[in-house]
Design a protein around this motif. Structure first.
Motif, short mmCIF file in Angstrom:
data_model
loop_
_atom_site.label_atom_id
_atom_site.label_comp_id
_atom_site.label_asym_id
_atom_site.label_seq_id
_atom_site.Cartn_x
_atom_site.Cartn_y
_atom_site.Cartn_z
N TYR A 1 1.19 -1.20 0.27
CA TYR A 1 0.44 0.28 -0.41
C TYR A 1 0.90 0.76 0.22
O TYR A 1 2.01 1.07 0.79
CB TYR A 1 -0.86 -0.04 1.23
CG TYR A 1 -1.96 -1.31 0.86
CD1 TYR A 1 -3.20 -1.12 0.83
CD2 TYR A 1 -1.56 -2.39 1.60
CE1 TYR A 1 -3.87 -2.36 0.89
CE2 TYR A 1 -1.90 -3.43 2.10
CZ TYR A 1 -3.17 -3.03 1.30
OH TYR A 1 -3.79 -4.28 2.22
N CYS B 1 1.29 4.79 1.64
CA CYS B 1 0.96 5.35 3.07
C CYS B 1 0.85 7.33 2.64
O CYS B 1 2.02 7.36 2.00
CB CYS B 1 1.71 5.08 4.10
SG CYS B 1 1.33 3.97 4.39
N THR C 1 4.73 10.13 1.45
CA THR C 1 4.76 9.15 1.26
C THR C 1 5.78 8.27 1.07
O THR C 1 7.05 8.22 0.86
CB THR C 1 3.40 9.18 -0.49
OG1 THR C 1 4.82 9.54 -1.32
CG2 THR C 1 2.85 9.96 -0.05
N LEU D 1 3.83 0.92 2.77
CA LEU D 1 3.77 -0.33 3.82
C LEU D 1 3.35 -1.32 3.03
O LEU D 1 2.34 -1.25 2.16
CB LEU D 1 2.58 -0.18 4.33
CG LEU D 1 1.89 -0.44 5.27
CD1 LEU D 1 2.92 -0.85 6.49
CD2 LEU D 1 0.20 -0.48 5.83
N PHE E 1 7.28 -1.35 6.93
CA PHE E 1 7.33 1.01 5.93
C PHE E 1 8.56 0.29 4.55
O PHE E 1 9.71 0.04 5.50
CB PHE E 1 7.44 1.86 6.68
CG PHE E 1 6.57 1.89 7.81
CD1 PHE E 1 5.18 1.62 7.46
CD2 PHE E 1 6.41 2.79 9.05
CE1 PHE E 1 4.19 1.26 8.45
CE2 PHE E 1 5.29 2.59 9.62
CZ PHE E 1 4.47 2.18 9.07
N VAL F 1 0.13 9.53 9.81
CA VAL F 1 -0.57 8.44 8.69
C VAL F 1 -1.81 8.78 8.61
O VAL F 1 -2.51 8.60 9.19
CB VAL F 1 -0.42 7.51 8.67
CG1 VAL F 1 -0.74 6.38 9.83
CG2 VAL F 1 -0.92 6.28 7.14
N CYS G 1 -4.00 7.95 5.16
CA CYS G 1 -4.75 7.03 4.77
C CYS G 1 -3.47 6.17 3.86
O CYS G 1 -2.19 6.56 3.82
CB CYS G 1 -5.61 7.14 3.49
SG CYS G 1 -4.47 8.57 2.15
N ALA G 2 -4.00 4.99 3.50
CA ALA G 2 -3.02 4.06 3.21
C ALA G 2 -4.06 3.34 1.41
O ALA G 2 -5.30 3.45 1.56
CB ALA G 2 -2.91 2.65 3.88
N ASN H 1 -6.98 6.61 7.96
CA ASN H 1 -6.92 6.66 9.46
C ASN H 1 -8.51 7.10 10.05
O ASN H 1 -8.42 8.31 10.00
CB ASN H 1 -6.17 6.83 9.11
CG ASN H 1 -5.39 6.43 10.81
OD1 ASN H 1 -6.33 5.45 11.49
ND2 ASN H 1 -4.37 6.70 11.26
N VAL I 1 1.58 7.57 13.43
CA VAL I 1 1.96 6.65 12.76
C VAL I 1 2.83 5.40 14.58
O VAL I 1 2.30 3.93 14.33
CB VAL I 1 3.50 6.58 11.72
CG1 VAL I 1 3.77 4.98 11.92
CG2 VAL I 1 3.51 7.53 10.92
N PHE J 1 -1.62 -1.30 12.29
CA PHE J 1 -2.35 -1.81 10.47
C PHE J 1 -3.26 -2.68 9.61
O PHE J 1 -3.19 -3.72 9.91
CB PHE J 1 -0.76 -1.00 9.68
CG PHE J 1 -0.61 0.05 9.72
CD1 PHE J 1 -0.85 0.80 8.34
CD2 PHE J 1 0.21 0.70 10.71
CE1 PHE J 1 -0.32 2.39 8.97
CE2 PHE J 1 0.63 1.41 10.50
CZ PHE J 1 0.63 2.03 9.89
N TRP K 1 -10.20 1.70 10.06
CA TRP K 1 -9.37 2.66 8.92
C TRP K 1 -11.41 2.08 8.04
O TRP K 1 -12.15 0.69 8.53
CB TRP K 1 -8.75 0.76 8.15
CG TRP K 1 -7.55 1.07 8.61
CD1 TRP K 1 -6.84 0.30 9.68
CD2 TRP K 1 -6.59 2.21 8.73
NE1 TRP K 1 -5.82 0.69 9.77
CE2 TRP K 1 -5.29 2.11 9.68
CE3 TRP K 1 -6.62 2.75 7.48
CZ2 TRP K 1 -4.18 2.31 8.95
CZ3 TRP K 1 -4.66 4.04 7.56
CH2 TRP K 1 -4.02 3.78 8.02
#
Length: 665
Positions: A402, A404, A415, A418, A428, A462, A464-465, A474, A481, A486, A494
């Motif tokens: 993803y 982030c 950005t 993840l 990460f 963070v 969004c992902a 989020n 973070v 996650f 989420w």
């Protein structure tokens, strides 16, 4: 096989142009004058046509003419280069004239011959001086992508009317299962909405690249041409903040080979294009309505969500708003990249550069998420470009990856990528450096004296992902973070968008506005030759520098060779995270340095191959300057360069300066 009438006239024009270039008429006049002069002295019979032809043959005029008429060789060279998928480059010299022949290509396939005839109205380069022979100047280069085929032109000097004259042979194949080998007819080609993506890049004298324009050409207009050929003037617009300003005009011709038997009517073509635009507009409208409703629901969860970095749309280089999920695709690199960590290393070798801001003031940032072809052609971009490319490659390697969106230190927007393991672990990936960080969340409800993991990553918040089919915001109480868990399946942590809604606008082929995903190209650079060339340049610069200091320079070739193993170990460590080979290097150096002597070495890493820039950077280090300017007894110098080539000609350049000298007590 006879040529069509238009091809026959084009062939005649080719021969005429070559004869003019040779000044064949002047040579014939000279031979005729000399022959007539010789004939007057012993005129026993009239001078015949055979005598004149024989005189031309004796002077070699006929042989010269046939040698210069090398149309067949030119055509074969163009076709061979066009048909190579691994090196899809087709050059057409301005002195050569190219035909699309009916031989040496698969007669059961359809090809689109796109020829760039010239460039005009590049007004930014109106005052560009005419380059002198051998002079280094700024250049234009054109990159193309069409249905998994990539091409690039030769560089031409920047000018108001650049001499962009290139020919590209594009294969138009059916995409249906089992139909790839069938010739595409006019009806099937009408349903192919894939555009020809053209990207124009400017490279200045210091090898810095600039994205000039990104243009999507709907080639299907040629389906309505009765002659099977059409000519277009493409107005190229600028990028970013200048996306509404014309950058220049390209004149191109389009032609099918073999020609289509029956042309479609203009009404049918325009109706098909109109229907595609309507479907695209309707899908985008429905997605926008859904996204607004989803955003209102997200804000109702907690008022503080208004300040979180939840980015649903992003502008591309043409100023078009697209869902961020459309920037990520599953990208497989074939045999060009062998592992996820090697993919991360490749992405990190693409330089970082923010989109320029005109009058934005200090700290201003122009949003510009580039399409993949523009990013690869330019060879550099911002962190968003790096992160979306790395995420696409990791998805291709089968990882749950993803992108982030959040912040780093001091609240700087950033950005990164993840990946989630099967055991629920989160890792990460920093796309700019290829560094990896294992994430361990802090439990805010743990007792005060309970041990807590220390944050290892540079990321602070963070918002969004997302990837190619998921978008998650989020909605945990804190977006820090270090406190974030996650667990994307947990709807309390989420908030996810509908996958069906995302699929309607982000899946390849879902809308006509999505740019197709280009494949990666293998490096055309010879690493050994590039290493040798850069090493020789550095030796010269070191010798000249020491000469200015009135110091002699003696090179130790054996010691230089020993440095190679260290440079390889450094690159392997960057790729794999594992250090290996240093023990052998240290043992070899000990054997090469006699007792009573001192060894010093200075390794450094670059993303470019400019020797003068690299040497100037090295001299800023006091330790390197101490090696280069070493004084003493029995001083021997060494330098070694290793260039490691990756796809798209991205390079990791390692070099090491070293010296050994007798220690004086």
């Amino acid at each position: 096989m006879s040529l069509p009438p238009e091809k026959a006239s084009e062939l005649k024009q080719i021969i005429h142009n070559h004869l003019l270039k040779m000044d064949i008429h002047g040579k014939i006049r000279e031979v005729l004058a000399a022959t007539l002069s010789d004939h007057r002295g012993h005129a026993q019979r009239p001078l015949s046509e055979a005598d004149l032809v024989q005189a031309l043959q004796r002077r070699g005029i006929v042989d010269d003419m046939m040698r210069n008429l090398h149309v067949t060789q030119v055509v074969r060279r163009i076709l061979d280069s066009s048909m190579r998928a691994s090196q899809p480059v087709c050059h057409v010299c301005s002195e050569d004239v190219v035909l699309v022949p009916s031989a040496n290509i698969d007669p059961s396939r359809r090809y689109l011959y796109l020829q760039v005839l010239d460039g005009k109205a590049f007004l930014e380069h109106l005052q560009e001086p005419e380059p002198l022979p051998g002079q280094v100047c700024s250049t234009f280069m054109l990159y193309l992508h069409f249905r998994n085929q990539r091409f690039r032109s030769k560089p031409v000097p920047c000018a108001c009317e650049p001499a962009l004259r290139e020919g590209f042979l594009l294969e138009v194949h059916r995409s249906g299962l089992g139909e790839g080998s069938k010739m595409a007819d006019a009806t099937s080609m009408l349903s192919m909405s894939d555009p020809v993506h053209l990207v124009l890049i400017r490279t200045d004298t210091s090898s810095e690249t600039t994205l000039v324009s990104s243009y999507f050409l709907d080639w299907r207009i040629v389906l309505g041409s009765p002659s099977g050929k059409t000519c277009l003037a493409l107005e190229l617009m600028g990028v970013g903040s200048e996306s509404k300003v014309p950058a220049g005009v390209l004149t191109v011709s389009l032609e099918f080979y073999p020609p289509i038997t029956e042309a479609l009517s203009a009404d049918i073509i325009s109706t098909q294009q109109s229907l595609e635009r309507q479907r695209t507009a309707e899908k985008e409208r429905l997605f926008l309505v859904y996204a607004k409703q989803w955003w209102r629901e997200f804000l109702e969860i907690r008022p503080s969500h208004q300040s979180k970095m939840v980015k649903i749309f992003a502008q591309d280089e043409n100023g078009v708003n697209r869902p961020v999920c459309s920037y990520v695709r599953v990208l497989r690199a074939g045999r060009l990249l062998e592992s996820p960590r090697q993919a991360a290393r490749f992405v990190s070798l693409m330089a970082q550069e923010r989109a320029p801001v005109v009058g934005g003031g200090a700290g201003g940032k122009q949003e510009q998420w580039c399409s993949l072809l523009a990013f690869l052609s330019r060879g550099k971009g911002d962190c968003e470009d790096h992160a979306t490319l790395l995420c696409s490659l990791l998805l291709g390697f089968g990882l749950d990856a993803y992108v982030c969106v959040g912040t780093k230190a001091r609240g700087t927007p950033h950005t990164w990528v993840l990946t989630r393991g099967a055991d629920g672990s989160a890792t990460f990936w920093e796309s700019l450096t290829a560094c990896r960080y294992l994430h361990r969340a802090i439990d805010p409800d743990a007792p005060p004296l309970a041990p807590q993991p220390k944050p290892s990553s540079p990321y602070r918040t963070v918002g969004c992902a997302f990837n190619h089919h998921s978008f998650l915001a989020n909605c945990q109480p804190s977006d820090a973070v270090e406190l974030c868990v996650f667990d994307f399946q947990n709807q309390c942590r989420w908030k996810a968008m509908s996958e069906e809604a995302l699929k309607s606008v982000c899946t390849p082929g879902s809308t006509a506005s999505l740019p197709p995903l280009p494949p990666l190209c293998a490096p055309s650079l010879d690493p050994a030759a590039a290493s040798n060339h850069l090493e020789l340049e550095l030796r010269y610069l070191v010798s000249e520098h020491r000469k200015d200091l009135e110091l002699a320079t003696v090179w130790d070739d054996h010691l230089s060779y020993l440095l190679s193993s260290a440079l390889l170990a450094y690159e392997l460590e960057r790729c794999t995270g594992v250090s290996c080979g240093n023990e052998e290097f240290q043992d070899a150096v000990r054997r090469a340095v006699p007792d009573g002597h001192t060894f010093k070495g200075f390794p450094i890493h670059f993303l470019h191959r400019n020797a003068r820039r690299a040497f100037a950077t090295c001299l800023r280090s006091a330790f390197c300057e101490e090696i280069v300017c070493c004084r003493g007894d029995h001083v021997r110098l060494a330098v070694r360069v290793r260039v490691f080539a990756y796809p798209e000609n991205a390079c990791a350049v390692w070099l090491m300066f070293a010296c050994k000298y007798r220690s004086v007590l």
